[in-house]
Design a protein around this motif. Structure first.
Motif, PDB file in Angstrom:
ATOM      1  N   ALA A  86       2.036  -3.546  -6.532  1.00 36.65           N
ATOM      2  CA  ALA A  86       2.239  -4.957  -6.202  1.00 36.65           C
ATOM      3  C   ALA A  86       1.928  -5.248  -4.732  1.00 36.65           C
ATOM      4  CB  ALA A  86       3.686  -5.337  -6.513  1.00 36.65           C
ATOM      5  N   TYR A  87       1.557  -4.222  -3.980  1.00 36.92           N
ATOM      6  CA  TYR A  87       1.465  -4.397  -2.524  1.00 36.92           C
ATOM      7  C   TYR A  87       0.035  -4.399  -2.008  1.00 36.92           C
ATOM      8  CZ  TYR A  87       6.218  -2.732  -3.241  1.00 36.92           C
ATOM      9  OH  TYR A  87       7.486  -2.566  -3.700  1.00 36.92           O
ATOM     10  N   ARG A  88      -0.197  -5.259  -1.009  1.00 34.62           N
ATOM     11  CA  ARG A  88      -1.418  -5.143  -0.199  1.00 34.62           C
ATOM     12  C   ARG A  88      -1.018  -4.353   1.043  1.00 34.62           C
ATOM     13  NH1 ARG A  88      -4.871  -9.967   1.336  1.00 34.62           N
ATOM     14  NH2 ARG A  88      -6.514  -8.433   0.992  1.00 34.62           N
ATOM     15  N   MET A  89      -1.837  -3.381   1.391  1.00 35.76           N
ATOM     16  CA  MET A  89      -1.487  -2.526   2.525  1.00 35.76           C
ATOM     17  C   MET A  89      -2.622  -2.471   3.523  1.00 35.76           C
ATOM     18  SD  MET A  89       0.186   0.713   0.708  1.00 35.76           S
ATOM     19  CE  MET A  89       1.554   0.518  -0.405  1.00 35.76           C
ATOM     20  N   ILE A  90      -2.239  -2.315   4.768  1.00 34.14           N
ATOM     21  CA  ILE A  90      -3.221  -2.212   5.846  1.00 34.14           C
ATOM     22  C   ILE A  90      -2.579  -1.362   6.940  1.00 34.14           C
ATOM     23  CG2 ILE A  90      -2.411  -4.298   7.066  1.00 34.14           C
ATOM     24  CD1 ILE A  90      -5.391  -5.034   7.526  1.00 34.14           C
ATOM     25  N   ALA A  91      -3.412  -0.717   7.725  1.00 35.85           N
ATOM     26  CA  ALA A  91      -2.877   0.043   8.872  1.00 35.85           C
ATOM     27  C   ALA A  91      -3.552  -0.437  10.146  1.00 35.85           C
ATOM     28  CB  ALA A  91      -3.130   1.534   8.683  1.00 35.85           C
ATOM     29  N   THR A  92      -2.815  -0.331  11.228  1.00 35.44           N
ATOM     30  CA  THR A  92      -3.400  -0.558  12.541  1.00 35.44           C
ATOM     31  C   THR A  92      -2.903   0.533  13.483  1.00 35.44           C
ATOM     32  OG1 THR A  92      -3.854  -2.207  14.262  1.00 35.44           O
ATOM     33  CG2 THR A  92      -1.603  -2.176  13.363  1.00 35.44           C
ATOM     34  N   TYR A  93      -3.401   0.510  14.693  1.00 35.26           N
ATOM     35  CA  TYR A  93      -2.988   1.541  15.653  1.00 35.26           C
ATOM     36  C   TYR A  93      -1.492   1.427  15.952  1.00 35.26           C
ATOM     37  CZ  TYR A  93      -7.914   2.386  16.538  1.00 35.26           C
ATOM     38  OH  TYR A  93      -9.232   2.713  16.398  1.00 35.26           O
ATOM     39  N   HIS A  94      -0.884   2.570  16.221  1.00 36.09           N
ATOM     40  CA  HIS A  94       0.506   2.549  16.645  1.00 36.09           C
ATOM     41  C   HIS A  94       0.577   1.969  18.061  1.00 36.09           C
ATOM     42  CE1 HIS A  94       4.506   3.785  17.737  1.00 36.09           C
ATOM     43  NE2 HIS A  94       4.724   4.098  16.465  1.00 36.09           N
ATOM     44  N   PRO A  95       1.557   1.081  18.334  1.00 41.12           N
ATOM     45  CA  PRO A  95       1.650   0.522  19.686  1.00 41.12           C
ATOM     46  C   PRO A  95       1.734   1.586  20.781  1.00 41.12           C
ATOM     47  CG  PRO A  95       3.220  -0.553  18.214  1.00 41.12           C
ATOM     48  CD  PRO A  95       2.549   0.511  17.413  1.00 41.12           C
ATOM     49  N   SER A  96       2.347   2.736  20.497  1.00 43.68           N
ATOM     50  CA  SER A  96       2.396   3.796  21.524  1.00 43.68           C
ATOM     51  C   SER A  96       0.993   4.319  21.831  1.00 43.68           C
ATOM     52  CB  SER A  96       3.239   4.987  21.062  1.00 43.68           C
ATOM     53  OG  SER A  96       4.543   4.579  20.821  1.00 43.68           O
ATOM     54  N   ALA A  97       0.147   4.385  20.805  1.00 46.12           N
ATOM     55  CA  ALA A  97      -1.240   4.816  21.020  1.00 46.12           C
ATOM     56  C   ALA A  97      -1.971   3.785  21.877  1.00 46.12           C
ATOM     57  CB  ALA A  97      -1.945   4.998  19.680  1.00 46.12           C
TER      58      ALA A  97
END
Ligand code: URA
Length: 189
Positions: free
Chosen positions: A147-158
């Motif tokens: 049921a989910y749309r998923m996305i990733a982005t950079y970690h703020p620490s990176a």
């Protein structure tokens, strides 16, 4: 299924892995229980361990800036981590710690039933989207899972370590904000 209060209490008593011995606080998660957007980070850092809240240290300040920049408030989303307890000296989580901790996140997700899941960084993306996830190549791409749309982005620490990636991360946040607005039939242009 446990309700939010019972789940929170059970998580605070967790001793499923050795990280419970060194934690100051369990960092369960914060935000709206009606949130359609779930952000998932890696695990608590020093400030989070001291306060019991996710993303309140330097990485959290940067996350807030990105949310503000695309018109999303911290209060309307839910923010959690793969690990609820801080790994000593902020080392990467061990696979067995992730395994031990993931049932909490699964239960949080089942209660929340978000529409969009945003993985912050490589560790969350590998656990939630794909074990072979390559953050430099695959950030900003949509994945459909159940049921989910998923996305990733950079970690703020990176992004704190390597500001040259900030523009790309901003573009990811624009995609996230557009998909979020589209849930309500709004055009964010
Ligand atoms: N980094 C994370 O991944 N999570 C936090 O809560 C804070 C820093």
């Amino acid at each position: 299924m446990l309700n939010w209060e019972a789940l929170d209490a059970a998580c605070h008593a967790c001793q499923a892995c050795p990280l419970h011995e060194t934690r100051t606080n369990v960092v369960f998660g914060v935000g709206s229980h009606q949130a359609e957007l779930l952000f998932i980070g890696e695990g608590p850092g020093e400030r989070e361990d001291l306060t019991g809240e996710p993303f309140v240290g330097p990485a959290g300040k940067l996350l807030d800036e990105y949310l503000n920049a695309v018109g999303i408030s911290r209060e309307e989303v839910y923010i959690a981590n793969i690990l609820k307890c801080r790994p000593p000296r902020n080392r990467d989580p061990k696979p067995e710690e992730e395994e031990a901790c993931l049932p909490w996140l699964r239960r949080q997700t089942a209660l929340l039933r978000p529409k969009i899941i945003v993985c912050l960084g490589r560790i969350a993306a590998k656990r939630i989207i794909d074990p072979d996830f390559r953050i430099t190549k695959e950030h900003g791409m949509w994945y459909e899972k159940g049921a989910y749309r998923m996305i990733a982005t950079y970690h703020p620490s990176a992004l704190l370590r390597d500001p040259s990636k900030r523009e790309e991360a901003y573009e990811d946040f624009i995609l996230i904000a557009e998909a979020y607005a589209a849930l309500h039939g709004k055009d964010r242009a």
